[in-house]
Write an enzyme that holds these catalytic residues in place. Structure first.
Site, PDB file in Angstrom:
ATOM      1  N   ARG A   1     -37.880  70.677 -42.884  1.00  0.00           N
ATOM      2  CA  ARG A   1     -38.903  71.625 -42.445  1.00  0.00           C
ATOM      3  C   ARG A   1     -38.279  73.021 -42.365  1.00  0.00           C
ATOM      4  O   ARG A   1     -37.133  73.148 -41.917  1.00  0.00           O
ATOM      5  CB  ARG A   1     -39.416  71.214 -41.049  1.00  0.00           C
ATOM      6  CG  ARG A   1     -40.652  70.365 -41.088  1.00  0.00           C
ATOM      7  CD  ARG A   1     -40.993  69.728 -39.760  1.00  0.00           C
ATOM      8  NE  ARG A   1     -41.079  70.630 -38.618  1.00  0.00           N
ATOM      9  CZ  ARG A   1     -41.426  70.240 -37.388  1.00  0.00           C
ATOM     10  NH1 ARG A   1     -41.739  68.973 -37.166  1.00  0.00           N
ATOM     11  NH2 ARG A   1     -41.467  71.098 -36.396  1.00  0.00           N
TER      12      ARG A   1
ATOM     13  N   ARG B   1     -48.759  73.123 -24.693  1.00  0.00           N
ATOM     14  CA  ARG B   1     -47.417  73.704 -24.772  1.00  0.00           C
ATOM     15  C   ARG B   1     -47.256  74.878 -23.812  1.00  0.00           C
ATOM     16  O   ARG B   1     -46.184  75.460 -23.733  1.00  0.00           O
ATOM     17  CB  ARG B   1     -47.162  74.261 -26.176  1.00  0.00           C
ATOM     18  CG  ARG B   1     -46.998  73.210 -27.232  1.00  0.00           C
ATOM     19  CD  ARG B   1     -45.566  72.729 -27.257  1.00  0.00           C
ATOM     20  NE  ARG B   1     -44.826  73.066 -28.438  1.00  0.00           N
ATOM     21  CZ  ARG B   1     -44.936  72.444 -29.598  1.00  0.00           C
ATOM     22  NH1 ARG B   1     -45.796  71.491 -29.783  1.00  0.00           N
ATOM     23  NH2 ARG B   1     -44.173  72.787 -30.586  1.00  0.00           N
TER      24      ARG B   1
ATOM     25  N   LYS C   1     -41.205  62.963 -30.093  1.00  0.00           N
ATOM     26  CA  LYS C   1     -42.636  62.848 -29.759  1.00  0.00           C
ATOM     27  C   LYS C   1     -43.430  62.281 -30.938  1.00  0.00           C
ATOM     28  O   LYS C   1     -44.221  61.359 -30.789  1.00  0.00           O
ATOM     29  CB  LYS C   1     -43.233  64.227 -29.390  1.00  0.00           C
ATOM     30  CG  LYS C   1     -42.561  64.933 -28.250  1.00  0.00           C
ATOM     31  CD  LYS C   1     -43.209  66.290 -27.964  1.00  0.00           C
ATOM     32  CE  LYS C   1     -43.061  67.322 -29.057  1.00  0.00           C
ATOM     33  NZ  LYS C   1     -41.674  67.766 -29.314  1.00  0.00           N
TER      34      LYS C   1
ATOM     35  N   ARG D   1     -37.052  78.097 -31.038  1.00  0.00           N
ATOM     36  CA  ARG D   1     -38.012  77.084 -30.553  1.00  0.00           C
ATOM     37  C   ARG D   1     -37.577  76.546 -29.191  1.00  0.00           C
ATOM     38  O   ARG D   1     -38.409  76.290 -28.318  1.00  0.00           O
ATOM     39  CB  ARG D   1     -38.112  75.924 -31.555  1.00  0.00           C
ATOM     40  CG  ARG D   1     -38.902  76.291 -32.791  1.00  0.00           C
ATOM     41  CD  ARG D   1     -38.629  75.336 -33.943  1.00  0.00           C
ATOM     42  NE  ARG D   1     -39.037  73.971 -33.672  1.00  0.00           N
ATOM     43  CZ  ARG D   1     -38.618  72.921 -34.373  1.00  0.00           C
ATOM     44  NH1 ARG D   1     -37.765  73.096 -35.378  1.00  0.00           N
ATOM     45  NH2 ARG D   1     -39.046  71.723 -34.076  1.00  0.00           N
TER      46      ARG D   1
ATOM     47  N   ARG E   1     -33.458  65.473 -39.839  1.00  0.00           N
ATOM     48  CA  ARG E   1     -34.864  65.153 -40.139  1.00  0.00           C
ATOM     49  C   ARG E   1     -35.248  65.634 -41.544  1.00  0.00           C
ATOM     50  O   ARG E   1     -34.968  66.764 -41.937  1.00  0.00           O
ATOM     51  CB  ARG E   1     -35.803  65.801 -39.122  1.00  0.00           C
ATOM     52  CG  ARG E   1     -37.275  65.608 -39.527  1.00  0.00           C
ATOM     53  CD  ARG E   1     -38.264  65.956 -38.465  1.00  0.00           C
ATOM     54  NE  ARG E   1     -38.032  67.261 -37.889  1.00  0.00           N
ATOM     55  CZ  ARG E   1     -38.541  67.639 -36.731  1.00  0.00           C
ATOM     56  NH1 ARG E   1     -39.276  66.802 -36.031  1.00  0.00           N
ATOM     57  NH2 ARG E   1     -38.302  68.842 -36.266  1.00  0.00           N
TER      58      ARG E   1
HETATM   59  P1  AP5 Z   1     -39.535  63.725 -34.131  1.00  0.00           P
HETATM   60  O1  AP5 Z   1     -40.282  62.510 -33.729  1.00  0.00           O
HETATM   61  O2  AP5 Z   1     -39.915  64.399 -35.394  1.00  0.00           O
HETATM   62  O3  AP5 Z   1     -39.469  64.756 -32.908  1.00  0.00           O
HETATM   63  P2  AP5 Z   1     -40.560  65.703 -32.273  1.00  0.00           P
HETATM   64  O4  AP5 Z   1     -40.403  65.638 -30.796  1.00  0.00           O
HETATM   65  O5  AP5 Z   1     -41.906  65.393 -32.847  1.00  0.00           O
HETATM   66  O6  AP5 Z   1     -40.011  67.087 -32.761  1.00  0.00           O
HETATM   67  P3  AP5 Z   1     -40.741  68.355 -33.441  1.00  0.00           P
HETATM   68  O7  AP5 Z   1     -39.669  69.204 -33.982  1.00  0.00           O
HETATM   69  O8  AP5 Z   1     -41.843  67.899 -34.355  1.00  0.00           O
HETATM   70  O9  AP5 Z   1     -41.372  69.002 -32.198  1.00  0.00           O
HETATM   71  P4  AP5 Z   1     -41.881  70.426 -32.049  1.00  0.00           P
HETATM   72  O10 AP5 Z   1     -42.581  70.270 -30.767  1.00  0.00           O
HETATM   73  O11 AP5 Z   1     -40.853  71.479 -32.083  1.00  0.00           O
HETATM   74  O12 AP5 Z   1     -42.747  70.688 -33.387  1.00  0.00           O
HETATM   75  P5  AP5 Z   1     -44.305  70.631 -33.704  1.00  0.00           P
HETATM   76  O13 AP5 Z   1     -44.471  70.116 -35.064  1.00  0.00           O
HETATM   77  O14 AP5 Z   1     -45.049  70.012 -32.595  1.00  0.00           O
HETATM   78  O15 AP5 Z   1     -37.977  63.323 -34.202  1.00  0.00           O
HETATM   79  C1  AP5 Z   1     -37.018  64.245 -34.677  1.00  0.00           C
HETATM   80  C2  AP5 Z   1     -36.020  63.494 -35.599  1.00  0.00           C
HETATM   81  O16 AP5 Z   1     -35.305  62.553 -34.804  1.00  0.00           O
HETATM   82  C3  AP5 Z   1     -36.704  62.691 -36.708  1.00  0.00           C
HETATM   83  O17 AP5 Z   1     -35.889  62.692 -37.848  1.00  0.00           O
HETATM   84  C4  AP5 Z   1     -36.800  61.285 -36.109  1.00  0.00           C
HETATM   85  O18 AP5 Z   1     -36.798  60.295 -37.112  1.00  0.00           O
HETATM   86  C5  AP5 Z   1     -35.542  61.229 -35.245  1.00  0.00           C
HETATM   87  N1  AP5 Z   1     -35.709  60.428 -34.027  1.00  0.00           N
HETATM   88  C6  AP5 Z   1     -36.787  60.357 -33.214  1.00  0.00           C
HETATM   89  N2  AP5 Z   1     -36.552  59.550 -32.170  1.00  0.00           N
HETATM   90  C7  AP5 Z   1     -35.255  59.119 -32.308  1.00  0.00           C
HETATM   91  C8  AP5 Z   1     -34.416  58.255 -31.538  1.00  0.00           C
HETATM   92  N3  AP5 Z   1     -34.857  57.688 -30.413  1.00  0.00           N
HETATM   93  N4  AP5 Z   1     -33.157  58.050 -31.984  1.00  0.00           N
HETATM   94  C9  AP5 Z   1     -32.709  58.631 -33.134  1.00  0.00           C
HETATM   95  N5  AP5 Z   1     -33.456  59.449 -33.913  1.00  0.00           N
HETATM   96  C10 AP5 Z   1     -34.713  59.696 -33.482  1.00  0.00           C
HETATM   97  O19 AP5 Z   1     -44.673  72.184 -33.690  1.00  0.00           O
HETATM   98  C11 AP5 Z   1     -44.201  73.056 -34.691  1.00  0.00           C
HETATM   99  C12 AP5 Z   1     -44.651  74.468 -34.390  1.00  0.00           C
HETATM  100  O20 AP5 Z   1     -46.078  74.554 -34.420  1.00  0.00           O
HETATM  101  C13 AP5 Z   1     -44.256  75.036 -33.023  1.00  0.00           C
HETATM  102  O21 AP5 Z   1     -42.933  75.550 -33.017  1.00  0.00           O
HETATM  103  C14 AP5 Z   1     -45.306  76.118 -32.836  1.00  0.00           C
HETATM  104  O22 AP5 Z   1     -45.009  77.253 -33.587  1.00  0.00           O
HETATM  105  C15 AP5 Z   1     -46.554  75.477 -33.447  1.00  0.00           C
HETATM  106  N6  AP5 Z   1     -47.338  74.736 -32.437  1.00  0.00           N
HETATM  107  C16 AP5 Z   1     -47.602  73.399 -32.434  1.00  0.00           C
HETATM  108  N7  AP5 Z   1     -48.328  73.049 -31.361  1.00  0.00           N
HETATM  109  C17 AP5 Z   1     -48.536  74.185 -30.659  1.00  0.00           C
HETATM  110  C18 AP5 Z   1     -49.194  74.473 -29.436  1.00  0.00           C
HETATM  111  N8  AP5 Z   1     -49.790  73.509 -28.700  1.00  0.00           N
HETATM  112  N9  AP5 Z   1     -49.199  75.766 -28.999  1.00  0.00           N
HETATM  113  C19 AP5 Z   1     -48.636  76.754 -29.718  1.00  0.00           C
HETATM  114  N10 AP5 Z   1     -47.979  76.552 -30.882  1.00  0.00           N
HETATM  115  C20 AP5 Z   1     -47.932  75.274 -31.349  1.00  0.00           C
HETATM  116 MG    MG Z   2     -43.235  66.412 -34.118  1.00  0.00          MG
END
Ligand code: AP5
Ligand code: MG
Length: 212
Positions: free
Chosen positions: A152, A88, A13, A163, A122
């Site tokens: 991270r 979410r 994402k 998660r 990552r």
């Molecule tokens: P990346 O693009 O980083 O993936 P992502 O989908 O953004 O994954 P996240 O782990 O950031 O998602 P998340 O939803 O768990 O975390 P968030 O920060 O939102 O890609 C991952 C890796 O793969 C990278 O190394 C990238 O380079 C590689 N990659 C990408 N695409 C690729 C491809 N096509 N091919 C090969 N490699 C690829 O949330 C963190 C925490 O915050 C949550 O757990 C929660 O505690 C809190 N939080 C955030 N938002 C909320 C909410 N709305 N409500 C409640 N809690 C929340």
């Molecule tokens: Mg992300």
């Protein structure tokens, strides 16, 4: 255009949002990034967020909804935005719909083995937040800041498992919500970054034509 990027942890994402936001002049709003900034700044919200994030749990709805809506109110993005990681929960999705018009919810998905592999490789810069893939780096330093990149804290295996459980129980149900409102667009995330980006750009071009 106001877009939501949905999908499990590690599906891509954030990486996709950076790219699409740049190409389409949209504001990229990641609630995960906002929370990590609060943690770095040592704020009250950051201290609370650290516990939830490092346990692999979602933050309470009330807090995250308030944070996101305040960001949208103060947003200067005239051309629209990409919401990455929000909503979410069903409650977050319904609250969002009371305040803004979402044009499409793009749902990325990939098999769990792919997600786990991507997350394990990552790395991020602790200063500027730029993301890297470990096996594609020639050194372990951020090319912008020169500091050592890190994993991270919530990318540790046991936290990732938690998660994923949160994702399946609380986030997955909103796929049906967006399907029922006619906003859902599903994209196979198990492709190269270029492949995924090309598919999403095609969808956005169709959306632009339909809106004109
Ligand atoms: P990346 O693009 O980083 O993936 P992502 O989908 O953004 O994954 P996240 O782990 O950031 O998602 P998340 O939803 O768990 O975390 P968030 O920060 O939102 O890609 C991952 C890796 O793969 C990278 O190394 C990238 O380079 C590689 N990659 C990408 N695409 C690729 C491809 N096509 N091919 C090969 N490699 C690829 O949330 C963190 C925490 O915050 C949550 O757990 C929660 O505690 C809190 N939080 C955030 N938002 C909320 C909410 N709305 N409500 C409640 N809690 C929340
Ligand atoms: Mg992300």
């Amino acid at each position: 255009m106001n877009l939501v990027f949905l999908g499990p942890p590690g599906v891509g994402k954030g990486s996709l949002a950076v790219r699409i936001a740049k190409d389409y002049g949209l504001l990229h709003i990641s609630t995960g990034e906002m929370l990590r900034a609060e943690i770095s700044a040592g704020t009250h919200t950051g201290k609370l967020a650290e516990k939830y994030i490092n346990d692999g749990n979602l933050m309470p709805d009330s807090l995250i909804i308030e944070m996101l809506l305040s960001k949208l109110q103060h947003s200067t993005a005239k051309q629209g935005y990409i919401l990455d990681g929000f909503p979410r929960t069903l409650n977050q999705a319904q609250e969002l719909d009371k305040f803004v018009q979402i044009d499409a919810a793009i749902n990325l998905d990939a098999p769990e083995a792919v997600l786990l592999k991507r997350i394990s490789h990552r790395r991020i810069c602790p200063v500027c937040g730029k993301g890297y893939i470990s096996y594609m780096m020639s050194s372990n330093l951020c090319e912008q800041c020169g500091v050592e990149v890190i994993m991270r804290d919530d990318d540790k295996e046991e936290v990732v498992k938690a998660r994923l459980v949160e994702y399946h129980t609380k986030t997955e149900p909103i796929i049906d919500y967006y399907r029922s409102t006619g906003k859902l667009i599903s994209v196979d995330g198990d492709d190269t970054m270029e492949g995924v980006a090309a598919k999403v750009e095609e969808i956005l071009e169709d959306l632009k034509l339909a809106n004109n």
